[in-house]
Structures are given as structure tokens and as C-alpha cells.
Design a protein around this motif. Structure first.
Motif, PDB file in Angstrom:
ATOM      1  N   ILE A 240       0.811  -1.225   0.000  1.00 60.14           N
ATOM      2  CA  ILE A 240       0.000   0.000   0.000  1.00 60.14           C
ATOM      3  C   ILE A 240       0.843   1.274   0.000  1.00 60.14           C
ATOM      4  O   ILE A 240       0.354   2.350  -0.355  1.00 60.14           O
ATOM      5  CB  ILE A 240      -0.965   0.081   1.228  1.00 60.14           C
ATOM      6  N   GLU A 241       2.115   1.143   0.375  1.00 54.36           N
ATOM      7  CA  GLU A 241       2.936   2.359   0.514  1.00 54.36           C
ATOM      8  C   GLU A 241       3.643   2.739  -0.772  1.00 54.36           C
ATOM      9  O   GLU A 241       4.331   3.744  -0.828  1.00 54.36           O
ATOM     10  CB  GLU A 241       3.954   2.156   1.647  1.00 54.36           C
ATOM     11  N   ARG A 242       3.487   1.939  -1.841  1.00 56.92           N
ATOM     12  CA  ARG A 242       4.299   2.156  -3.051  1.00 56.92           C
ATOM     13  C   ARG A 242       3.725   3.234  -3.965  1.00 56.92           C
ATOM     14  O   ARG A 242       3.792   3.122  -5.177  1.00 56.92           O
ATOM     15  CB  ARG A 242       4.445   0.842  -3.828  1.00 56.92           C
ATOM     16  N   LEU A 243       3.127   4.262  -3.401  1.00 57.37           N
ATOM     17  CA  LEU A 243       2.469   5.280  -4.220  1.00 57.37           C
ATOM     18  C   LEU A 243       3.341   6.524  -4.378  1.00 57.37           C
ATOM     19  O   LEU A 243       4.243   6.786  -3.580  1.00 57.37           O
ATOM     20  CB  LEU A 243       1.137   5.678  -3.573  1.00 57.37           C
ATOM     21  N   LEU A 244       3.025   7.271  -5.437  1.00 57.48           N
ATOM     22  CA  LEU A 244       3.560   8.615  -5.643  1.00 57.48           C
ATOM     23  C   LEU A 244       2.361   9.500  -5.949  1.00 57.48           C
ATOM     24  O   LEU A 244       1.390   9.030  -6.549  1.00 57.48           O
ATOM     25  CB  LEU A 244       4.530   8.636  -6.821  1.00 57.48           C
ATOM     26  N   PRO A 245       2.426  10.779  -5.578  1.00 58.44           N
ATOM     27  CA  PRO A 245       1.250  11.626  -5.807  1.00 58.44           C
ATOM     28  C   PRO A 245       0.913  11.787  -7.292  1.00 58.44           C
ATOM     29  O   PRO A 245      -0.251  11.737  -7.670  1.00 58.44           O
ATOM     30  CB  PRO A 245       1.645  12.971  -5.198  1.00 58.44           C
ATOM     31  N   ASP A 246       1.934  12.019  -8.137  1.00 60.19           N
ATOM     32  CA  ASP A 246       1.636  12.381  -9.526  1.00 60.19           C
ATOM     33  C   ASP A 246       2.824  12.047 -10.431  1.00 60.19           C
ATOM     34  O   ASP A 246       3.855  11.577  -9.971  1.00 60.19           O
ATOM     35  CB  ASP A 246       1.291  13.873  -9.614  1.00 60.19           C
ATOM     36  N   TRP A 247       2.658  12.332 -11.732  1.00 63.23           N
ATOM     37  CA  TRP A 247       3.695  12.004 -12.716  1.00 63.23           C
ATOM     38  C   TRP A 247       4.964  12.808 -12.488  1.00 63.23           C
ATOM     39  O   TRP A 247       6.064  12.329 -12.733  1.00 63.23           O
ATOM     40  CB  TRP A 247       3.158  12.252 -14.136  1.00 63.23           C
ATOM     41  N   GLN A 248       4.800  14.046 -12.044  1.00 64.75           N
ATOM     42  CA  GLN A 248       5.971  14.886 -11.824  1.00 64.75           C
ATOM     43  C   GLN A 248       6.888  14.264 -10.771  1.00 64.75           C
ATOM     44  O   GLN A 248       8.107  14.318 -10.888  1.00 64.75           O
ATOM     45  CB  GLN A 248       5.515  16.285 -11.388  1.00 64.75           C
ATOM     46  N   SER A 249       6.280  13.640  -9.761  1.00 61.69           N
ATOM     47  CA  SER A 249       7.112  13.047  -8.708  1.00 61.69           C
ATOM     48  C   SER A 249       7.775  11.753  -9.176  1.00 61.69           C
ATOM     49  O   SER A 249       8.711  11.260  -8.531  1.00 61.69           O
ATOM     50  CB  SER A 249       6.307  12.826  -7.423  1.00 61.69           C
ATOM     51  N   LEU A 250       7.307  11.204 -10.309  1.00 65.12           N
ATOM     52  CA  LEU A 250       7.971  10.020 -10.864  1.00 65.12           C
ATOM     53  C   LEU A 250       9.387  10.365 -11.343  1.00 65.12           C
ATOM     54  O   LEU A 250      10.251   9.496 -11.391  1.00 65.12           O
ATOM     55  CB  LEU A 250       7.135   9.440 -12.019  1.00 65.12           C
ATOM     56  N   ASP A 251       9.604  11.629 -11.681  1.00 57.48           N
ATOM     57  CA  ASP A 251      10.929  12.027 -12.178  1.00 57.48           C
ATOM     58  C   ASP A 251      12.019  11.649 -11.182  1.00 57.48           C
ATOM     59  O   ASP A 251      12.935  10.891 -11.494  1.00 57.48           O
ATOM     60  CB  ASP A 251      10.952  13.538 -12.471  1.00 57.48           C
ATOM     61  N   CYS A 252      11.905  12.143  -9.944  1.00 62.01           N
ATOM     62  CA  CYS A 252      12.995  11.855  -9.008  1.00 62.01           C
ATOM     63  C   CYS A 252      12.936  10.402  -8.541  1.00 62.01           C
ATOM     64  O   CYS A 252      13.979   9.786  -8.304  1.00 62.01           O
ATOM     65  CB  CYS A 252      13.043  12.850  -7.846  1.00 62.01           C
ATOM     66  N   ALA A 253      11.729   9.813  -8.455  1.00 62.52           N
ATOM     67  CA  ALA A 253      11.630   8.427  -7.991  1.00 62.52           C
ATOM     68  C   ALA A 253      12.329   7.477  -8.964  1.00 62.52           C
ATOM     69  O   ALA A 253      13.111   6.611  -8.570  1.00 62.52           O
ATOM     70  CB  ALA A 253      10.166   8.034  -7.821  1.00 62.52           C
ATOM     71  N   LEU A 254      12.075   7.665 -10.254  1.00 62.46           N
ATOM     72  CA  LEU A 254      12.647   6.783 -11.268  1.00 62.46           C
ATOM     73  C   LEU A 254      14.146   7.048 -11.448  1.00 62.46           C
ATOM     74  O   LEU A 254      14.957   6.123 -11.523  1.00 62.46           O
ATOM     75  CB  LEU A 254      11.903   7.032 -12.584  1.00 62.46           C
ATOM     76  N   THR A 255      14.486   8.343 -11.486  1.00 65.41           N
ATOM     77  CA  THR A 255      15.887   8.722 -11.648  1.00 65.41           C
ATOM     78  C   THR A 255      16.737   8.115 -10.537  1.00 65.41           C
ATOM     79  O   THR A 255      17.807   7.552 -10.775  1.00 65.41           O
ATOM     80  CB  THR A 255      16.018  10.255 -11.643  1.00 65.41           C
ATOM     81  N   MET A 256      16.250   8.207  -9.305  1.00 62.83           N
ATOM     82  CA  MET A 256      17.031   7.712  -8.173  1.00 62.83           C
ATOM     83  C   MET A 256      16.970   6.192  -8.068  1.00 62.83           C
ATOM     84  O   MET A 256      17.955   5.549  -7.716  1.00 62.83           O
ATOM     85  CB  MET A 256      16.531   8.360  -6.876  1.00 62.83           C
ATOM     86  N   LEU A 257      15.830   5.591  -8.375  1.00 60.00           N
ATOM     87  CA  LEU A 257      15.699   4.126  -8.275  1.00 60.00           C
ATOM     88  C   LEU A 257      16.701   3.422  -9.189  1.00 60.00           C
ATOM     89  O   LEU A 257      17.450   2.549  -8.761  1.00 60.00           O
ATOM     90  CB  LEU A 257      14.270   3.694  -8.639  1.00 60.00           C
ATOM     91  N   THR A 258      16.737   3.814 -10.450  1.00 59.83           N
ATOM     92  CA  THR A 258      17.582   3.064 -11.377  1.00 59.83           C
ATOM     93  C   THR A 258      19.059   3.430 -11.210  1.00 59.83           C
ATOM     94  O   THR A 258      19.920   2.574 -11.311  1.00 59.83           O
ATOM     95  CB  THR A 258      17.150   3.292 -12.838  1.00 59.83           C
TER      96      THR A 258
END
Lengths: 474, 205
Positions: A240-258
Motif C-alpha cells: 500500500i505504501e508504493r504510491l507517488l502523488p503524480d507524474w511529476q514526482s515520478l521524475d525523481c523516484a525513477l531517476t534515483m531508483l535506477t
């Protein structure tokens, strides 16, 4: 008396430490992973600002989880998907069972998913008589050997090319060459048949975008795309915790994850799935089910352990952990390996049965420094240790011992007396300036490390003594 | 447990009142992003970054030149059928086109955008842009109008955000060939997805 879990932990650790090949490989792997991590993050201007951003957005999402979960669920449904909020692992399994029955699925292909391992989904599906095929190459390998994944993003890390060649040769019924491309081609052929015939695909989820109800999958092989494209039904399972508010926040999440996880600027495939196929789409599943699993996560909310829910499962804490490098992934006895596993597993599954995990750390802080989401792993490990002692899960002697230690360190005269007594007691065991084999409980420490023999005169005594000369030997 | 009870339980743990306003989403400080590039620099960076990921990109003058390159490639390297959405087909290739990507030797798609920083093509799988075309064949290619190359991931995500709830059922961000290190930590390509990816950048579009 030691618990069976503790016995298993000690046995796994002893086996791994005695395996020279594995020890050398874990050291090499960590060096490679650390270099890739540092290079990829080093490309970013002001990497600490990126870390702050990921930490802040993950903390914000977790702190308002009811809001984002409601929004995410409504948007998945708005796009024609089904949503199930599972309070427990059993609830999640029961929902998937219902979908599998309804679809009369006989063959299921699975993308990499840690949460489905956490809820023990495969054994249930197999008990239903369904063929379940793990399609991530690493997961496929450990499914064949019947082992647990060794690393969060590299499940078959512990196996050599030769061992995988032998395994695949047994499966193929013929001798395959010891060549990675040839072995990958064998897996591709074998798994491609499964993809084309599967009735249902099950995947994990890296992130859920609340603003549109989108499920994000981050993969390199393409098995995630195939599992979620070819079968008629797609079941996505996520914490349930694997959420992000919006597409803009995917930028840093994806950049940092990979970048943190594999040292890549981006992984080969990032799939963003919003509901099942639309009427005019040419392919894609007819049905999408998103199963959101609590299974102990909500118990962590609002507690001192809440920051662990910021984790994005990049695995870099294990890549930097000297203890992981010595004891390997199987010691964690969980799908979540490395320092974050040592925190998460006792929190999700209870300290009983995992009480040794918070101690599987030197508290050097390398994991905390490597974490792209700033999860304060060493603080959380210490808190868990304190909880283990407070709740009576460690021998009463620990509490007495630590109280005594606290009393001694806050009273100089008692400290002096203790240091003198320890020096006197240690002297008969010292050889060439080291204690290599101490009696009793200290023996466990000296079994793994040499203890420098205490000085004849302590620093404090020499400091007080006016006749002490600069550079004087102890 | 019904949904409201589930969410109520979370709100109680978080000491929140459900429906209470929430603060703005924290964002990356803009200073952490490099100054923007444009034009030729974007094209060059896209080509370099894709090459680092094992993919191949080449600038061609126009669509006709790209079509000729595909025809040559099919003739020389990938004999067999071509998986290609109808809107992308051209008369000379019609006879080779297949409706079934699982038997095709080559798949051709047109990205909605591409990202220079990572060498990524962004595939917008709505009607006319099947998912399997860029996934199932052993080799795939893309016709990318040069004007669609944006600098960073956030530029592409901004465009997705602008679509609001009109996002398609699937968007794929694809960077080079399928890859894995799961066999003895030896890099190999084409494990499940395509082993070869080629992007023809159309200079005039």
C-alpha cells in the motif's frame, strides 16, 4: 536456548563465510555495484538535492497515505480496473484465488514481485493445480532451484555461470554451453512459449501514480512487459505504501531508483499501465486487477519506524553493507534482504523469529549513506534492538549488563575500576598483544575477530600521571 | 474489511482526519537540474546515450530515406515479415507486413517523444500503436521525428501530465535492447524483449 530461526541464521552465516568462492564474489559484486551507483548518481547536479526530493516526496506520500490510496483506487477504477485493498496476506491470496478461479486460469506467468513472495502467493496457486512460471531470469533460476532470492534486484546473484549452465542443462535434458548468451537464449525460448500460452499475468509494481491510477513497472528484460501485455488478465500486486502523488514526482523516484539500484540512467523498460486495454486498443489485457497489500504496513504508520516505508527497493543498502557482503542474502530468511530487510522483516512479520536480524549490522552507516530515499536504517536497527531487549526477547542478562555499562560510563571512578579489572583479567589470555580466544560469552566475539590486549596502564592514568613522557610506550 | 474502514484505519494511525486538506507535494529544487540544451545537441545526446545502452540511432533526411533503410535491413538481416501499424506502412512494404507480431522478424513503431538524457523512446500505446510491435519481435525499429526529442525525463512526464485523465492504457519508456545480468553477472541482450533496437531520426519532421 536458541530458537530454530537463530540456529538457521547461524548455520547460513557459517556456511557463507566458509565459502571462499562466494566470499570473493560478494566482494567483487559489491565493488562493481558501488562503482556503478556512485558513477550514475555522480552525473546528477547536486545529488543531495535529488536525495532530499525523493525522501520528501516519499515521506509526504506515506504521511497522507489514506488520501493517496483513496485517490489511486478511484482512478484505477475510473479507467476500468478493479481494486482490492487487502488487510492481510490471506485476504490478498483469497482475492487472487477468486480471480484465477473466475478466469479458469491454468498457466500464469509472473513478473518480478517481492510482495507476492511476501504473501506466499505461489504455493497457494500451485496448490490450486495452476502452473506458475517466474519469468524474470533471476527469479526463474531460483524458482528452479527452490531457493529464496539472494538480492532485492539480483535474485540469482549467488550462482555462477557454471551452476546455471548445469541447472538449465538438467531442465533442457541436454548439455548447454557455458555461455551467458546461449543460456539466455534457452530461457527466452522456453519462457516465450509460456508467455504465448498464459491465461493470466501477475506482476509487482514499482510505483503507483495516484493522480491517474497508473501502475509503473521498471524492468530490464522485457518479461514485465510480456507478462502484462500478452495474457488476457493482468493482476498487479503492490504494497500500500508504493504510491507517488503524480507524474511529476515520478521524475525523481525513477531517476534515483535506477541510478542507485543498477547504476543505469533509466532501465530498459518503464511501463505505465492505466486500466485495461481500451476498446480501440489493438492489444493488452482485457482486465486489470490491482491488489494493494497492507499485511503489517499500517502498523508501522505513525510510529518511529514510519521512515522505512519510504524505501523504493533499489537494493543499494545491500550493495554497500559489509555485513551483507559477509553473510550473503539467504541469512535474512526473507524476500527482503540486506539492511532494509533487517528492518522491514521484523516489522512486518514480528520480532519473534527474526530477532537476530537487527543485529546483522555493524551500524557503520554505509546503508544509510547509500539510500536514495534517506531511510535512516542504522537508527531503525538500533530502535529494533532496543525493542528486542525491552520486550524481553533477549536474555535478562543483556538488560543487566547494559545497565551496568551505562552506570560505569557515567561514573569515572567505576569506569577506572572496571578498566583496571578488565586489563588484569584479560592478561592471561593475551598473546603478542592480542586476545584471540576469550572465555565464556566473549569467546563468540573473539571467534570472529582479534581483540587488542588492554594496555598495562590506561590512557586516563597516564594522562593524570605527571611523569608520563610524550611518546612513552604504554 | 470495506474500503472506508480500511482507509479510516490508516488515517487513525497517521493521526489524520480523512478528507482534511493536505500540503503541496514536495518538489526537486530546480537548481539540481542542468541548464537546458536544444536542437542538434539534443539529437547528438540522444544518439550517444542510446548507443551507451546498446541501441543504435541514425539521422536520416526524411521518412523516405528511413523507409529505404528498413527495406534494406529486412532484405539483408531480418528476412521474414514486418510487424508495423497500418499508419506507418508504405506501399513497397505492404506485402511483408504481418498482423501477428509473434511471428514477425522485425517490428516498427513511431514514438510519441524521445528523451535525450537517457536515449529513451516514449511509446504511446493508443489505437494504432500496439504494444507487442516493439516487444515481441527479436529486432525493432522506430521512426522518430527529430522535433519530438526532449531533454529530460521530466520534460516527457510534463507532457504526460498535460494529458490529464486521457492517458492511454499503456505508455512504454524504452531504452535500447532487452538486457539482463542474471546469468553469472555477465551482461546479455535480447533475453525476453528485442535484442536489437534501431532509431531513425527524421531530420525534416
Amino acid at each position: 536456548m536458541r530458537s530454530p530461526e537463530r540456529e538457521r541464521f547461524d548455520a547460513t552465516v557459517a556456511r557463507t563465510i566458509a565459502d571462499r568462492r562466494l566470499q570473493d564474489w560478494l566482494a567483487d559484486f559489491q565493488a562493481l555495484a558501488q562503482e556503478a551507483h556512485d558513477d550514475a548518481l555522480g552525473e546528477l547536479d547536486d545529488v543531495e538535492a535529488w536525495r532530499d526530493a525523493l525522501s520528501d516526496v516519499r515521506a509526504h506520500t506515506v504521511a497522507h497515505l489514506d488520501h493517496y490510496l483513496e485517490q489511486f483506487a478511484a482512478n484505477v477504477e475510473g479507467h476500468g480496473g478493479h481494486v482490492f485493498l487487502a488487510a492481510t496476506a490471506a485476504d490478498a491470496r483469497a482475492y487472487v484465488r477468486r480471480v484465477v478461479r473466475e478466469k479458469q486460469a491454468r498457466l500464469i506467468v509472473k513478473g518480478k514481485s517481492m510482495v507476492t513472495a511476501e504473501i506466499e502467493l505461489n504455493p497457494m496457486l500451485e496448490a490450486m493445480g495452476v502452473e506458475v512460471v517466474e519469468t524474470d531470469l533471476g527469479e526463474f533460476i531460483v524458482q528452479l532451484t527452490g531457493e529464496a532470492p539472494y538480492h532485492i534486484i539480483a535474485p540469482a546473484l549467488h550462482m555462477t555461470l557454471g551452476q546455471i549452465r548445469d541447472l538449465f542443462s538438467r531442465e533442457a535434458g541436454s548439455e548447454l554451453p557455458a555461455d551467458a548468451d546461449a543460456l539466455a537464449a534457452y530461457a527466452r525460448r522456453r519462457l516465450r512459449e509460456k508467455f504465448l500460452a498464459a491465461d493470466l499475468g501477475i506482476s509487482g509494481v514499482n510505483f503507483g501514480i495516484a493522480s491517474t491510477g497508473t501502475v509503473i513497472l521498471v524492468t530490464n528484460e522485457g518479461n514485465g512487459r510480456l507478462s502484462t501485455t500478452l495474457p488476457r488478465t493482468h493482476v498487479a500486486v503492490m504494497g500500500i505504501e508504493r504510491l507517488l502523488p503524480d507524474w511529476q514526482s515520478l521524475d525523481c523516484a525513477l531517476t534515483m531508483l535506477t541510478r542507485a539500484g543498477t547504476g543505469q540512467r533509466i532501465s530498459t523498460y518503464v511501463s505505465a499501465i492505466t486500466g485495461p486495454r481500451r476498446e480501440t486498443d489493438e492489444d493488452g489485457p482485457d482486465e486489470l486487477h490491482v491488489v494493494l497489500v497492507d499485511n503489517g504496513r499500517s502498523r508501522i504508520l505513525g510510529t518511529k519506524y514510519e521512515p522505512v516505508l519510504k524505501c523504493v527497493r533499489c537494493g543499494s543498502c545491500a550493495d554497500f553493507c559489509p555485513v551483507y557482503g559477509a553473510i550473503g542474502g539467504h541469512a535474512y530468511d526473507s524476500v527482503y534482504t540486506g539492511p532494509v530487510g533487517a528492518v522491514l522483516t521484523p516489522l512486518l512479520d514480528g520480532l519473534d523469529g527474526h530477532v537476530e536480524l537487527p543485529y546483522a549490522s555493524s551500524l557503520c552507516g554505509a546503508c544509510r549513506d547509500a539510500c536514495p530515499a534517506r531511510v535512516p536504517l542504522t537508527d531503525l536497527l538500533l530502535e529494533l534492538r532496543a525493542d528486542a531487549v525491552r520486550s524481553g526477547r533477549q536474555p535478562a542478562s543483556w538488560r543487566v549488563g547494559f545497565r551496568g555499562y551505562a552506570a560505569a560510563t557515567t561514573r569515572p571512578s567505576m569506569w577506572d575500576a572496571g578498566v583496571r579489572a578488565a586489563a588484569t583479567l584479560a592478561r592471561p589470555f593475551a598473546r603478542d598483544g592480542f586476545v584471540r580466544s576469550a572465555p565464556g560469552v566473549l569467546g563468540k566475539w573473539t571467534a570472529a575477530r582479534d581483540l587488542r590486549a588492554p594496555a598495562r596502564r590506561s590512557f586516563r592514568r597516564r594522562w593524570r600521571d605527571p611523569s608520563t613522557q610524550p611518546g612513552e610506550r604504554r | 474489511m470495506d474500503r472506508d474502514a480500511f482507509l479510516d484505519r490508516l488515517a487513525v494511525r497517521l493521526r489524520r482526519r480523512r478528507g482534511a486538506p493536505i500540503p503541496p507535494v514536495p518538489r526537486l529544487r530546480t537548481a539540481a537540474v542542468r541548464p537546458r540544451a536544444d536542437g542538434d545537441l539534443l539529437v547528438r545526446r540522444f544518439i550517444d546515450r542510446l548507443r551507451e545502452q546498446g541501441g543504435h540511432a541514425v539521422v536520416v533526411a526524411d521518412r523516405a530515406e528511413a523507409q529505404a533503410a528498413v527495406a534494406r535491413l529486412l532484405d539483408e538481416q531480418y528476412p521474414g515479415s514486418l510487424a508495423c501499424p497500418p499508419a506507418l506502412r508504405w506501399p513497397a512494404i505492404e506485402a511483408l507486413s504481418s498482423e501477428d507480431p509473434s511471428t514477425a522478424a522485425f517490428g516498427l513503431s513511431e514514438p510519441r517523444w524521445a528523451i535525450a538524457e537517457t536515449g529513451t523512446v516514449v511509446l504511446w500505446h493508443d489505437s494504432g500503436q500496439p504494444r507487442a510491435t516493439s516487444l515481441v519481435p527479436p529486432a525493432v525499429g522506430f521512426f522518430l521525428p527529430a522535433s519530438r526529442i526532449v531533454e529530460r525525463l521530466d520534460d516527457a512526464l510534463g507532457r504526460v501530465t498535460a494529458a490529464g485523465q486521457d492517458v492511454p492504457a499503456c505508455i512504454t519508456f524504452m531504452t535500447g535492447p532487452s538486457r539482463s545480468m542474471d546469468i553469472g553477472y555477465v551482461p546479455c541482450v535480447g533475453v525476453h524483449g528485442p535484442g536489437q533496437t534501431t532509431v531513425w531520426i527524421l531530420a525534416d519532421e
